[in-house]
Design a protein around this motif. Structure first.
Motif, mmCIF file in Angstrom:
data_model
loop_
_atom_site.group_PDB
_atom_site.id
_atom_site.type_symbol
_atom_site.label_atom_id
_atom_site.label_comp_id
_atom_site.label_asym_id
_atom_site.label_seq_id
_atom_site.Cartn_x
_atom_site.Cartn_y
_atom_site.Cartn_z
ATOM 1 N N PHE A 7 -6.727 8.374 -1.207
ATOM 2 C CA PHE A 7 -7.258 7.115 -0.686
ATOM 3 C C PHE A 7 -6.228 5.994 -0.692
ATOM 4 N N GLY A 8 -5.484 5.859 -1.789
ATOM 5 C CA GLY A 8 -4.518 4.763 -1.909
ATOM 6 C C GLY A 8 -3.473 4.791 -0.808
ATOM 7 N N ARG A 9 -3.010 5.987 -0.446
ATOM 8 C CA ARG A 9 -1.993 6.101 0.604
ATOM 9 C C ARG A 9 -2.552 5.722 1.977
ATOM 10 N N LEU A 10 -3.853 5.986 2.190
ATOM 11 C CA LEU A 10 -4.456 5.714 3.497
ATOM 12 C C LEU A 10 -4.861 4.256 3.682
ATOM 13 N N LEU A 11 -5.036 3.524 2.595
ATOM 14 C CA LEU A 11 -5.624 2.185 2.672
ATOM 15 C C LEU A 11 -4.872 1.230 3.603
ATOM 16 N N PRO A 12 -3.524 1.128 3.555
ATOM 17 C CA PRO A 12 -2.843 0.203 4.472
ATOM 18 C C PRO A 12 -3.098 0.538 5.945
ATOM 19 N N GLY A 13 -3.076 1.830 6.276
ATOM 20 C CA GLY A 13 -3.346 2.220 7.658
ATOM 21 C C GLY A 13 -4.782 1.930 8.069
ATOM 22 N N LEU A 14 -5.714 2.124 7.153
ATOM 23 C CA LEU A 14 -7.120 1.813 7.423
ATOM 24 C C LEU A 14 -7.299 0.326 7.703
#
Length: 532
Positions: free
Chosen positions: A8-15
């Motif tokens: 989740f942490g890695r995806l958050l900026p893209g989200l």
């Protein structure tokens, strides 16, 4: 795309970037239960006003939790094409330093999820943590006071193992030497560092990307220099961000203020408020105001499709997937070059290849797709089938204007809950009243069972031997009036307030007694005497 705590942490900026540039968002949620069996009268009823139903739902939301949240991000490209990134987030309440969260499992709901292939291991082992503002304030205070604690028994076992390893190593280690603790999950990586730093004043910790923590032996002076520096991965604000977990994305959604689309989304909105914002308030009107401030534009596809089916060759279907399939059919929606083109992004293509009903990410995709197809039908009707080649999403919103912020109200005293105005009352058939004769001690359940074979009514006691019946079908009212016309024990008629209300009857009785006493006083007192 399935998303757990590990990624989740890695995806958050893209989200964050995708949400900001989205046209609108589709939402769906799965829970450990719907309506609590405690108290007994907590089940939905046709007699419920929106405020009464809210109180029932509030009790249930406080007992159950969210297992899965689906978010479909619809981004408009050229030529009325919408690209969809659909995410399936597994969630689990945060266990970092907050009061241990308790939740209930409904056997029927768990069986339902299991039937549709829900991954319970993913939910339990890799669920993304979350907390509301009240829980965050409590954790923040405990961190400031140094009084936080590990709640989970599993976490305590992990902590004990890590401390044992480090205390054995540190005895012989020299200053500057390091060791690595391996096989730690995202939440464990943070908790292990906090526990070690609290227990040992001569160590420093730093996370590794591959589920590990580097432990370094340092002097007390070095430790003071490193604490609260830019190299400190356990600063209070970073701990709170980690503990917030999915709530970070919720706050991004709130800030973006994009139209939020769901299907029968009242329960979803209650859980959004309770789990990620604040505990549900006692007052229904306060809940409505809060939701409207968080999400100013809500669209419930159940409200939309329930209304437009009369104007089209729209068969009566019950599930979201059936609605989607009807709207995709050539009979209802023939090839239209101006119609919206919906394409799943590469990472979400399995939803194009395989139906996955009641998986939150898939249902969120269906919600948004149903909205676009319904909106296009409405726009064609408004423009007399002269839709321009590339209609904007704002044109679709204009066509949907009468449905905005009106969330479907299932089986109750309103047809929809209006989050930006007054609720819309339901058009129910007339109330019926049952008078029981010769069957002593009848209750609501027995009346319901008596009528169930013929038709369905909700039953509420009116007096010792009278009950109110309410149905949402006019044919049921006609049927029961005809079939029970000469019943020896149940006299059923249309309810008249002035005739059947206990309060009105009591008032009439009191008025009659007062009138009688007045008459008696006049008769017995005689005419007034005249003095000569």
């Amino acid at each position: 795309m399935d998303v757990g705590a590990a990624g989740f942490g890695r995806l958050l900026p893209g989200l964050r970037d995708r949400v900001r540039s989205a046209a609108f968002l589709g939402l769906d949620m799965e829970f450990t239960g719907l309506y609590s069996a405690v108290p007994q009268n907590n089940q939905p009823s046709l007699f419920d006003s929106p405020a009464e139903r809210y109180l029932k739902v509030r009790q249930s939301v406080q007992r159950f939790t969210v297992t899965q949240l689906g978010l479909a991000i619809f981004s408009k490209e050229n030529s009325n094409k919408y690209v969809v990134h659909s995410y399936n987030f597994f969630l689990f309440p945060s266990t970092l330093g907050v009061t241990d969260v308790e939740f209930t499992l409904s056997a029927s709901s768990i069986q339902f999820l299991s039937h549709y292939g829900f991954d319970f291991n993913k939910f339990l082992k890799d669920g993304i943590p979350y907390m509301n503002e009240l829980q965050e304030e409590s954790l923040s205070q405990r961190l400031s006071e140094g009084s936080w604690r590990v709640c989970s028994a599993v976490d305590r076992d992990v902590m004990k193992k890590a401390i044992d390893e480090v205390t054995r190593w540190i005895v012989a280690a020299e200053e500057g030497e390091t060791m690595i603790l391996k096989d730690l999950s995202g939440s464990h990586m943070l908790e292990v560092q906090l526990v070690l730093r609290q227990a040992l004043q001569n160590v420093w910790t730093q996370p590794l990307e591959d589920s590990g923590v580097v432990v370094k032996k340092v002097s007390p002076q070095q430790r003071r220099l490193l604490e609260n520096s830019s190299y400190d991965y356990c600063r209070k604000e970073l701990i709170l961000m980690s503990a917030r977990g999915f709530t970070n994305l919720f706050q991004i959604l709130v800030k973006a203020k994009k139209p939020l689309v769901g299907h029968n989304m009242f329960m979803d909105l209650c859980h959004l408020h309770d789990k990620f914002y604040k505990p549900l308030p006692e007052r229904y009107e306060e809940f409505k105001r809060n939701i409207h401030n968080l999400f100013p534009v809500l669209i419930d596809t159940k409200t939309v499709t329930k209304s437009i089916w009369k104007n089209y060759q729209f068969p009566r279907v019950s599930t979201l997937l059936e609605v989607y399939e009807v709207l995709c059919s050539s009979n209802l929606n023939p090839t239209d070059p101006t119609g919206p083109v919906i394409a799943l992004a590469s990472g979400c293509s399995r939803y194009a290849e395989k139906k996955s009903p009641h998986e939150a990410g898939y249902d969120a995709f269906l919600c948004g797709s149903v909205l676009l197809k319904s909106a296009h039908l409405l726009l064609r009707r408004v423009t007399n089938d002269t839709v321009e080649a590339d209609p904007s999403f704002s044109q679709y919103l204009t066509a949907l204007a009468e449905y905005l912020n009106k969330v479907n109200f299932i089986r109750g005293g309103a047809s929809s809950i209006n989050f930006s105005g007054e609720d819309v009352p339901s058009q129910h058939p007339p109330l019926l009243v049952v008078r029981v004769r010769g069957w002593p001690q009848m209750n609501e359940r027995q009346i319901y069972q008596e009528l169930k074979a013929l038709c369905r009514f909700d039953v509420r006691r009116l007096s010792e031997n009278q009950f109110i019946l309410l149905s949402n079908k006019f044919k049921h009212v006609r049927l029961v009036l005809r079939n029970y016309k000469h019943h020896p024990h149940l006299q059923i008629s249309v309810y008249r307030h002035w005739r059947h209300s206990p309060r009105v009857n009591c008032l009439l009785q009191v008025s009659g007694i007062v009138a009688l006493w007045s008459l008696l006083a006049f008769v017995l007192g005689g005419p007034p005497c005249c003095s000569s």
